[in-house]
Design a protein around this motif. Structure first.
Motif, PDB file in Angstrom:
ATOM      1  N   PRO A 187     -13.461  -5.439  13.843  1.00 41.28           N
ATOM      2  CA  PRO A 187     -14.255  -5.826  15.026  1.00 41.28           C
ATOM      3  C   PRO A 187     -14.254  -4.710  16.078  1.00 41.28           C
ATOM      4  O   PRO A 187     -13.398  -3.844  16.055  1.00 41.28           O
ATOM      5  CB  PRO A 187     -13.542  -7.061  15.563  1.00 41.28           C
ATOM      6  CG  PRO A 187     -12.512  -7.427  14.564  1.00 41.28           C
ATOM      7  CD  PRO A 187     -12.284  -6.276  13.674  1.00 41.28           C
ATOM      8  N   ALA A 188     -15.210  -4.757  16.983  1.00 42.46           N
ATOM      9  CA  ALA A 188     -15.384  -3.669  17.939  1.00 42.46           C
ATOM     10  C   ALA A 188     -14.197  -3.558  18.899  1.00 42.46           C
ATOM     11  O   ALA A 188     -13.458  -4.525  19.114  1.00 42.46           O
ATOM     12  CB  ALA A 188     -16.667  -3.892  18.736  1.00 42.46           C
ATOM     13  N   MET A 189     -14.049  -2.355  19.449  1.00 39.93           N
ATOM     14  CA  MET A 189     -12.960  -2.093  20.395  1.00 39.93           C
ATOM     15  C   MET A 189     -13.088  -2.989  21.633  1.00 39.93           C
ATOM     16  O   MET A 189     -14.192  -3.327  22.046  1.00 39.93           O
ATOM     17  CB  MET A 189     -13.026  -0.617  20.809  1.00 39.93           C
ATOM     18  CG  MET A 189     -11.882  -0.170  21.690  1.00 39.93           C
ATOM     19  SD  MET A 189     -12.124   1.534  22.257  1.00 39.93           S
ATOM     20  CE  MET A 189     -11.511   2.477  20.891  1.00 39.93           C
ATOM     21  N   ASN A 190     -11.939  -3.391  22.176  1.00 42.26           N
ATOM     22  CA  ASN A 190     -11.924  -4.152  23.430  1.00 42.26           C
ATOM     23  C   ASN A 190     -11.992  -3.191  24.610  1.00 42.26           C
ATOM     24  O   ASN A 190     -11.384  -2.122  24.588  1.00 42.26           O
ATOM     25  CB  ASN A 190     -10.624  -4.943  23.564  1.00 42.26           C
ATOM     26  CG  ASN A 190     -10.499  -5.984  22.476  1.00 42.26           C
ATOM     27  OD1 ASN A 190     -11.298  -6.909  22.412  1.00 42.26           O
ATOM     28  ND2 ASN A 190      -9.521  -5.807  21.617  1.00 42.26           N
ATOM     29  N   PHE A 191     -12.755  -3.565  25.621  1.00 43.93           N
ATOM     30  CA  PHE A 191     -12.803  -2.749  26.828  1.00 43.93           C
ATOM     31  C   PHE A 191     -12.303  -3.563  28.015  1.00 43.93           C
ATOM     32  O   PHE A 191     -12.684  -4.715  28.193  1.00 43.93           O
ATOM     33  CB  PHE A 191     -14.236  -2.276  27.087  1.00 43.93           C
ATOM     34  CG  PHE A 191     -14.737  -1.331  26.035  1.00 43.93           C
ATOM     35  CD1 PHE A 191     -14.160  -0.071  25.882  1.00 43.93           C
ATOM     36  CD2 PHE A 191     -15.762  -1.699  25.184  1.00 43.93           C
ATOM     37  CE1 PHE A 191     -14.612   0.801  24.913  1.00 43.93           C
ATOM     38  CE2 PHE A 191     -16.210  -0.831  24.211  1.00 43.93           C
ATOM     39  CZ  PHE A 191     -15.633   0.424  24.073  1.00 43.93           C
ATOM     40  N   PRO A 244      -8.793  -3.858  18.246  1.00 48.70           N
ATOM     41  CA  PRO A 244      -8.179  -5.164  17.949  1.00 48.70           C
ATOM     42  C   PRO A 244      -7.006  -5.042  16.989  1.00 48.70           C
ATOM     43  O   PRO A 244      -6.031  -5.783  17.107  1.00 48.70           O
ATOM     44  CB  PRO A 244      -9.322  -5.951  17.309  1.00 48.70           C
ATOM     45  CG  PRO A 244     -10.559  -5.316  17.838  1.00 48.70           C
ATOM     46  CD  PRO A 244     -10.235  -3.867  18.032  1.00 48.70           C
ATOM     47  N   GLU A 245      -7.067  -4.076  16.056  1.00 44.13           N
ATOM     48  CA  GLU A 245      -6.002  -3.982  15.053  1.00 44.13           C
ATOM     49  C   GLU A 245      -4.744  -3.317  15.619  1.00 44.13           C
ATOM     50  O   GLU A 245      -3.690  -3.330  14.980  1.00 44.13           O
ATOM     51  CB  GLU A 245      -6.485  -3.229  13.812  1.00 44.13           C
ATOM     52  CG  GLU A 245      -7.014  -1.832  14.071  1.00 44.13           C
ATOM     53  CD  GLU A 245      -8.520  -1.823  14.327  1.00 44.13           C
ATOM     54  OE1 GLU A 245      -9.014  -2.779  14.959  1.00 44.13           O
ATOM     55  OE2 GLU A 245      -9.189  -0.869  13.921  1.00 44.13           O
ATOM     56  N   HIS A 246      -4.811  -2.738  16.819  1.00 42.99           N
ATOM     57  CA  HIS A 246      -3.644  -2.095  17.407  1.00 42.99           C
ATOM     58  C   HIS A 246      -2.840  -3.030  18.307  1.00 42.99           C
ATOM     59  O   HIS A 246      -1.776  -2.680  18.793  1.00 42.99           O
ATOM     60  CB  HIS A 246      -4.067  -0.848  18.202  1.00 42.99           C
ATOM     61  CG  HIS A 246      -4.528   0.256  17.304  1.00 42.99           C
ATOM     62  ND1 HIS A 246      -5.447   1.201  17.687  1.00 42.99           N
ATOM     63  CD2 HIS A 246      -4.238   0.536  16.016  1.00 42.99           C
ATOM     64  CE1 HIS A 246      -5.689   2.027  16.684  1.00 42.99           C
ATOM     65  NE2 HIS A 246      -4.969   1.637  15.655  1.00 42.99           N
ATOM     66  N   VAL A 247      -3.400  -4.195  18.531  1.00 43.90           N
ATOM     67  CA  VAL A 247      -2.737  -5.156  19.406  1.00 43.90           C
ATOM     68  C   VAL A 247      -1.586  -5.829  18.642  1.00 43.90           C
ATOM     69  O   VAL A 247      -1.698  -6.061  17.446  1.00 43.90           O
ATOM     70  CB  VAL A 247      -3.761  -6.209  19.865  1.00 43.90           C
ATOM     71  CG1 VAL A 247      -3.087  -7.307  20.658  1.00 43.90           C
ATOM     72  CG2 VAL A 247      -4.861  -5.544  20.673  1.00 43.90           C
ATOM     73  N   LEU A 301       0.821  -7.589  23.308  1.00 42.52           N
ATOM     74  CA  LEU A 301       1.225  -6.275  23.798  1.00 42.52           C
ATOM     75  C   LEU A 301       0.140  -5.271  23.457  1.00 42.52           C
ATOM     76  O   LEU A 301      -0.387  -5.272  22.340  1.00 42.52           O
ATOM     77  CB  LEU A 301       2.535  -5.850  23.135  1.00 42.52           C
ATOM     78  CG  LEU A 301       3.779  -6.609  23.554  1.00 42.52           C
ATOM     79  CD1 LEU A 301       4.993  -6.065  22.803  1.00 42.52           C
ATOM     80  CD2 LEU A 301       3.986  -6.513  25.065  1.00 42.52           C
ATOM     81  N   LEU A 302      -0.199  -4.416  24.434  1.00 39.53           N
ATOM     82  CA  LEU A 302      -1.153  -3.340  24.186  1.00 39.53           C
ATOM     83  C   LEU A 302      -0.351  -2.043  24.124  1.00 39.53           C
ATOM     84  O   LEU A 302       0.029  -1.507  25.164  1.00 39.53           O
ATOM     85  CB  LEU A 302      -2.188  -3.269  25.303  1.00 39.53           C
ATOM     86  CG  LEU A 302      -2.824  -4.601  25.732  1.00 39.53           C
ATOM     87  CD1 LEU A 302      -3.866  -4.364  26.827  1.00 39.53           C
ATOM     88  CD2 LEU A 302      -3.445  -5.322  24.550  1.00 39.53           C
ATOM     89  N   PRO A 303      -0.061  -1.528  22.922  1.00 36.40           N
ATOM     90  CA  PRO A 303       0.801  -0.350  22.807  1.00 36.40           C
ATOM     91  C   PRO A 303       0.193   0.849  23.528  1.00 36.40           C
ATOM     92  O   PRO A 303      -1.020   1.094  23.419  1.00 36.40           O
ATOM     93  CB  PRO A 303       0.866  -0.091  21.299  1.00 36.40           C
ATOM     94  CG  PRO A 303       0.418  -1.368  20.665  1.00 36.40           C
ATOM     95  CD  PRO A 303      -0.507  -2.011  21.616  1.00 36.40           C
ATOM     96  N   ALA A 304       1.035   1.582  24.242  1.00 35.36           N
ATOM     97  CA  ALA A 304       0.558   2.695  25.055  1.00 35.36           C
ATOM     98  C   ALA A 304      -0.136   3.758  24.218  1.00 35.36           C
ATOM     99  O   ALA A 304      -1.137   4.339  24.636  1.00 35.36           O
ATOM    100  CB  ALA A 304       1.729   3.312  25.813  1.00 35.36           C
TER     101      ALA A 304
END
Lengths: 299, 362
Positions: free
Chosen positions: B237-241, B282-285, B340-343
């Motif tokens: 899915p598309a990136m979150n902004f 989304p996959e990095h969250v 968590l949104l990894p830095a």
């Protein structure tokens, strides 16, 4: 259908009644259809029968419905000598003239309209739509309207009493141009582009792609145009007075006198039958193509 | 085999500009995929290279030679069309041989080349058939064969896979890639499908409103998108902004919702409070473990895909947010999940221009 086993007499009777009703229905429909066929076929039958009797029989005012015994003589006369009061041109010559004229008109119309439709549909040049509308406008003017200037042009070109004079004024067709244009517009742009990439020039593309794709349309139009040419009456009547160039439709009408002398109806009818055969042959032979051309769109 | 170079190619249809100056250099044997939404000008660009359209400005060079004024036929290019453009009245053999026939290649050689190509594509048994008697995948192969048999310097593909069903598309995609590698012909491939673009291209040109938003390798485009458009277009899915402001002397971003996220890779330029857009795939969250301080996501839709679950929901600030979590045991709709949104997964963009903001050199 047979009534299934185990059904009582009442049900059997009902089924029988339904069957009778269906049969009656069908007889009624077929009756009307046969009547329609008869209405259309009768004049042709009368002509056919008439061409097998001697002149006197029809001259007496009889309308025989059964063939007579003079068929061979009548057809031989019509074919080789011509008939009617004036012993006009032999049917063989007239048939040849008509066939040649109709063929040239049909072929010419197809060739010219294919090319002009190709130009209008595939190329953009200044005044393209103006040209298209000019061609289209000629549809509005029937031959009869422009017949005097056309005749003058033919006289100036010394084409009176020539085959060219018969054919040339009839050889351009706005209808066919319009039909081909409409068909060409359905040819996908990708074909043109693929051909460009392949290195095919416009004429190459026309020959290798456009014409083969139009084959069924060409066949359908050929049938229509051949019959159109074959049935031409007014123009051949005007432009030809040399009996060796007489077409059969004009010749046929000339056979029928208007005076008080007897018409040789037997040879006239034989000639009429002969005059019908080539168009019928064209329709029969081209029927398969014709129907495809009218219905199928090749994908 | 050739190089292709576009120099400032512009195109307007009447007063409407569709290409605003495209510069691109394609190396010999390279496969470049032009990707973008419909109307971005990607097909126009391809058609300009093909010679089917004339550019309003700029030049097209093949092997360093300016071909801009040349006819399509003189550019030695082959093109595979979206609907294949196979001539319906010609057999497969004739379709493939047509270009060679026109170039007056001797008959015996045409036969040899067509047969070789047919073998390469596995369509030898179909040479006598008409296009109408072929399935979609077979037509696709014939269209490719018609291009290959010409042995052109350049292949152009105009969305050639979009008429195939999903399974066949994946199969043909791999096949095109293998063929192109094997033949080593420089290729341009136009598509609107980002998966196709990612898998096929040595490099991508991401087009947006008549401009090349980014020209880079697929991984580069994915890992370091040049602007918010590219970031949102590539990846599914598309990136979150998320809206944010620069904080902590450029070393962190303060989300509108409250939390402050530190950058892992250094400070961004600009005054304190500079308006930013933060991007997170989304996959990095990650779901926050017990004791970790996450941002709560109010889940309103969960899409279990088996190996992973896609969660759609809203953050406290009201922003729509999507997360892709491994496994199928993720929470259902209606729950609230701390994330968590990894830095190291943060993408930083300028809110005004949408351009990527890279860290200042340390």
């Amino acid at each position: 259908m047979r009534a299934p086993e185990g059904i009582g007499p009442a049900e059997g009777r009902a089924a029988a009644a339904a069957r009778r009703r269906r049969l009656l229905d069908r007889a009624w429909t077929h009756g009307w259809l046969v009547l329609g066929v008869l209405v259309f076929a009768l004049p042709i039958w009368i002509t056919l029968v008439g061409s097998t009797h001697d002149a006197a029989t029809i001259g007496r005012g009889e309308v025989p419905l059964l063939p007579g015994h003079h068929a061979i003589g009548n057809y031989a006369t019509a074919w080789a000598e011509g008939g009617g009061r004036f012993r006009t041109t032999a049917a063989a010559v007239m048939l040849w003239n008509s066939a040649l004229m109709a063929l040239l008109i049909a072929a010419g119309k197809i060739a010219i309209s294919l090319l002009s439709a190709y130009a209008v549909a595939f190329f953009s040049f200044p005044g393209r739509m103006a040209f298209f509308w000019m061609i289209f406008l000629t549809l509005m003017l029937p031959v009869e309207v422009r017949i005097i200037p056309t005749f003058q042009v033919m006289v100036d070109l010394a084409l009176i009493n020539t085959m060219a004079g018969l054919v040339v004024p009839l050889v351009a067709s706005a209808t066919a141009t319009l039909l081909f244009r409409q068909f060409f517009l359905t040819i996908p742009d990708e074909y043109v582009e693929a051909a460009k990439m392949d290195g095919a020039g416009p004429l190459r593309f026309f020959r290798d792609v456009v014409v083969p794709l139009s084959v069924t349309n060409i066949a359908a139009l050929f049938v229509i145009l051949f019959i159109y040419g074959w049935n031409q009456y007014l123009w051949p009547l005007l432009v030809v007075n040399d009996s060796s160039l007489e077409t059969i439709v004009v010749g046929l009408s000339k056979m029928i006198g208007t005076g008080d002398a007897q018409n040789e109806w037997n040879t006239i009818m034989a000639t009429a039958v002969l005059a019908m055969l080539p168009p019928v042959a064209v329709v029969v032979l081209m029927q398969r193509w014709f129907v495809r051309g009218l219905t199928e769109t090749e994908k | 085999m050739a190089t292709l170079e576009l120099a400032g190619v512009r195109k307007s249809f009447g007063a409407v500009p569709v290409l605003h100056g495209i510069d691109l250099a394609v190396a010999d044997g390279e496969m470049v995929v032009i990707v973008g939404a419909s109307g971005c000008g990607k097909s126009t660009l391809l058609r300009i290279v093909a010679g089917l359209e004339t550019p309003t400005g700029g030049r097209v060079l093949i092997d360093g030679r300016d071909v801009t004024p040349l006819e399509p036929a003189d550019r030695d290019i082959a093109m595979v069309f979206q609907n294949y453009a196979l001539y319906p009245h010609m057999s497969v053999f004739d379709n493939m041989a047509y270009g060679l026939k026109i170039r007056r290649v001797p008959r015996a050689e045409i036969r040899r080349r067509v047969q070789e190509t047919a073998e390469l594509l596995g369509i030898s048994a179909l040479l006598d058939r008409r296009p109408r008697q072929l399935s979609g995948g077979q037509r696709q192969r014939v269209a490719m064969g018609r291009a290959i048999v010409r042995e052109p310097r350049l292949f152009l593909f105009d969305e050639p896979l979009s008429n195939l069903d999903a399974k066949l598309r994946v199969q043909m995609r791999a096949e095109i890639r293998r063929l192109q590698r094997r033949l080593g012909v420089t290729s341009l491939f136009v598509t609107h499908d980002q998966t196709e673009a990612m898998t096929l291209g040595d490099r991508l040109v991401v087009m947006h409103q008549g401009r090349a938003a980014q020209i880079a390798t697929p991984m580069e485009v994915w890992a370091r998108p040049a602007d918010t458009y590219v970031a949102g277009f590539i990846g599914s899915p598309a990136m979150n902004f998320l809206e944010a402001r620069l904080a902590a002397e450029g070393r962190a971003a303060a989300l509108a919702a409250g939390p402050v996220l530190r950058f892992a890779d250094g400070a961004r330029p600009g005054p304190e409070g500079r308006r930013l857009v933060l991007g997170v795939r989304p996959e990095h969250v990650r779901a926050a473990a017990a004791g970790e301080d996450g941002i709560p996501l109010a889940v309103d839709l969960a899409e279990p895909l088996g190996s992973e679950t896609v969660l759609h929901g809203r953050l406290p600030g009201g922003e729509a947010f999507t997360a892709r979590l491994p496994g199928a045991g993720a929470p259902q709709a209606g729950t609230v999940l701390p994330l968590l949104l990894p830095a190291e997964a943060l993408h930083v963009f300028d809110a005004e221009t949408g351009r990527r903001l890279d860290p200042l050199p340390a």
